[in-house]
Design a protein around this motif. Structure first.
Motif, PDB file in Angstrom:
ATOM      1  N   LEU A 105       1.114  -2.411  -0.762  1.00  0.00           N
ATOM      2  CA  LEU A 105      -0.153  -3.103  -0.981  1.00  0.00           C
ATOM      3  C   LEU A 105      -1.334  -2.185  -0.657  1.00  0.00           C
ATOM      4  O   LEU A 105      -2.280  -2.066  -1.449  1.00  0.00           O
ATOM      5  N   PHE A 106      -1.309  -1.546   0.501  1.00  0.00           N
ATOM      6  CA  PHE A 106      -2.396  -0.642   0.878  1.00  0.00           C
ATOM      7  C   PHE A 106      -2.503   0.510  -0.128  1.00  0.00           C
ATOM      8  O   PHE A 106      -3.600   0.893  -0.529  1.00  0.00           O
ATOM      9  N   THR A 107      -1.363   1.053  -0.534  1.00  0.00           N
ATOM     10  CA  THR A 107      -1.368   2.193  -1.450  1.00  0.00           C
ATOM     11  C   THR A 107      -1.912   1.806  -2.820  1.00  0.00           C
ATOM     12  O   THR A 107      -2.761   2.502  -3.390  1.00  0.00           O
ATOM     13  N   VAL A 108      -1.424   0.704  -3.368  1.00  0.00           N
ATOM     14  CA  VAL A 108      -1.863   0.282  -4.696  1.00  0.00           C
ATOM     15  C   VAL A 108      -3.331  -0.124  -4.674  1.00  0.00           C
ATOM     16  O   VAL A 108      -4.111   0.243  -5.562  1.00  0.00           O
ATOM     17  N   TRP A 109      -3.731  -0.878  -3.674  1.00  0.00           N
ATOM     18  CA  TRP A 109      -5.120  -1.332  -3.634  1.00  0.00           C
ATOM     19  C   TRP A 109      -6.075  -0.144  -3.580  1.00  0.00           C
ATOM     20  O   TRP A 109      -7.048  -0.086  -4.347  1.00  0.00           O
ATOM     21  N   HIS A 110      -5.785   0.810  -2.709  1.00  0.00           N
ATOM     22  CA  HIS A 110      -6.687   1.951  -2.582  1.00  0.00           C
ATOM     23  C   HIS A 110      -6.706   2.793  -3.850  1.00  0.00           C
ATOM     24  O   HIS A 110      -7.785   3.167  -4.342  1.00  0.00           O
ATOM     25  N   ASN A 111      -5.540   3.074  -4.407  1.00  0.00           N
ATOM     26  CA  ASN A 111      -5.476   4.025  -5.514  1.00  0.00           C
ATOM     27  C   ASN A 111      -5.816   3.428  -6.872  1.00  0.00           C
ATOM     28  O   ASN A 111      -6.426   4.100  -7.711  1.00  0.00           O
ATOM     29  N   VAL A 112      -5.448   2.186  -7.106  1.00  0.00           N
ATOM     30  CA  VAL A 112      -5.743   1.568  -8.399  1.00  0.00           C
ATOM     31  C   VAL A 112      -7.141   0.957  -8.413  1.00  0.00           C
ATOM     32  O   VAL A 112      -7.914   1.159  -9.359  1.00  0.00           O
TER      33      VAL A 112
END
Length: 336
Positions: A131-138
């Protein structure tokens, strides 16, 4: 801390290598410092960075636990100075910089998300890292907006499944790649508008066909290497290319004239070494914008297989085999 044990069991390793390097060890129970909480771990997530760390290619950042594990769910059993006292005895999941493969784990209080009673801790443990990775990067680095078209590689990985679900909830058209008919079907079930079996089809041609030659607005790439040039072919004018892993190699050869002509943005990130302050801001935005979708059950992580903590080697083999769909988790206390 007075009612807690003095030691805990963790799964570590002495030297980098294959999954069999893992061995159980007894460690002193960590004490929470400024702004930290101590979590009695019920379940822990398994992620690709854990595998890369075990292989010797992704050392923990300074100050982080050498024990792998970047996400946990459980109960807060102690709070450090400056951490909210109301967190004590709360069910939480947390993004951590290491130490998740253990009976107890330290986390920044500001990096915790409250787990509602209706959500099993097993499920909660599969959320934070992706969740943290997708939210930040996308959504932050990729500037994803409603109505845009989004290409994600590895559509049935933990990151891929999370990316598909979040993107659909925020009004994007999603194209995903996967490596088998079974995985393609799973990605479609999650809502992907087009799924491409990259072993049988050219994802560049299929993407161009689907978008009537215009291309996509965002690519989330976990492959890098020779995929980068092909991804650039898939991008529309003003497109954004976001790299979060280099499984296909760290170097890429690209046509910079194409980058200039299309006015592309090439970016990427690694989350683990970012500052606690940055992750706290990210957690706060997630709490406001995305977490309600998990609290009410609109989104739930795709679960693959669970292994007891003592069988972490088997969990890593499962991930390395590449047959998993969704998240692999470790049962620590098994509390839910």
């Amino acid at each position: 801390m007075a009612d807690l044990p003095d030691t805990m069991t963790a799964m570590g390793f002495d030297e980098a290598g294959g999954p069999d390097v893992f061995r159980a060890e007894s460690l002193p129970l960590p004490e929470p410092g400024e702004g930290e909480v101590l979590i009695r771990v019920a379940w822990a997530g398994v992620n690709r960075p854990d595998v890369i760390q075990r292989q010797g290619f992704y050392p923990p950042p300074p100050g982080a636990s050498p024990i792998p594990g970047l996400e946990v769910a459980g109960t807060v059993v102690a709070v450090g100075k400056g951490a909210q006292s109301e967190l004590l005895n709360r069910r939480v999941c947390a993004l951590v910089s290491g130490g998740g493969y253990a009976e107890y784990c330290l986390a920044q209080a500001a990096h915790c998300l409250h787990v509602p009673q209706a959500m099993p801790l097993k499920t909660a443990a599969a959320i934070p890292e992706t969740l943290f990775t997708v939210w930040h990067n996308v959504f932050e680095r990729g500037w994803a907006r409603e109505g845009e078209t989004f290409l994600v590689h590895g559509g049935t990985s933990g990151i891929g499944t999370m990316a598909i679900m979040l993107a659909k909830q925020f009004g994007l058209t999603v194209i995903a790649t996967a490596g088998s008919d079974e995985k393609c079907a799973a990605a479609r079930d999650l809502g992907a508008d087009l799924v491409i079996n990259y072993k049988e089809q050219d994802f560049v041609e299929e993407t161009k066909r689907f978008t009537d030659g215009e291309g996509v607005n965002i690519v989330l790439d976990m492959v890098s290497g020779d995929y980068v040039a092909r991804n650039i072919e898939c991008l529309a004018d003003e497109g954004r290319h976001v790299t979060i892993a280099v499984l296909g190699g760290v170097k890429a050869t690209i046509n910079m004239a194409t980058v200039m002509r299309k006015r592309l943005t090439l970016t990427g990130s690694t989350l683990r070494p970012r500052s606690n302050a940055f992750k706290a801001l990210l957690a706060d935005e997630i709490h406001q914008q995305a977490w309600p979708l998990f609290e009410d059950g609109t989104i739930a992580p795709v679960m693959d297989e669970a292994f007891p903590l003592a069988r972490v080697a088997d969990a890593h083999r499962r991930m390395e085999d590449g047959d998993h769909i969704g998240k692999i988790v470790l049962e620590v206390s098994g509390e839910d």
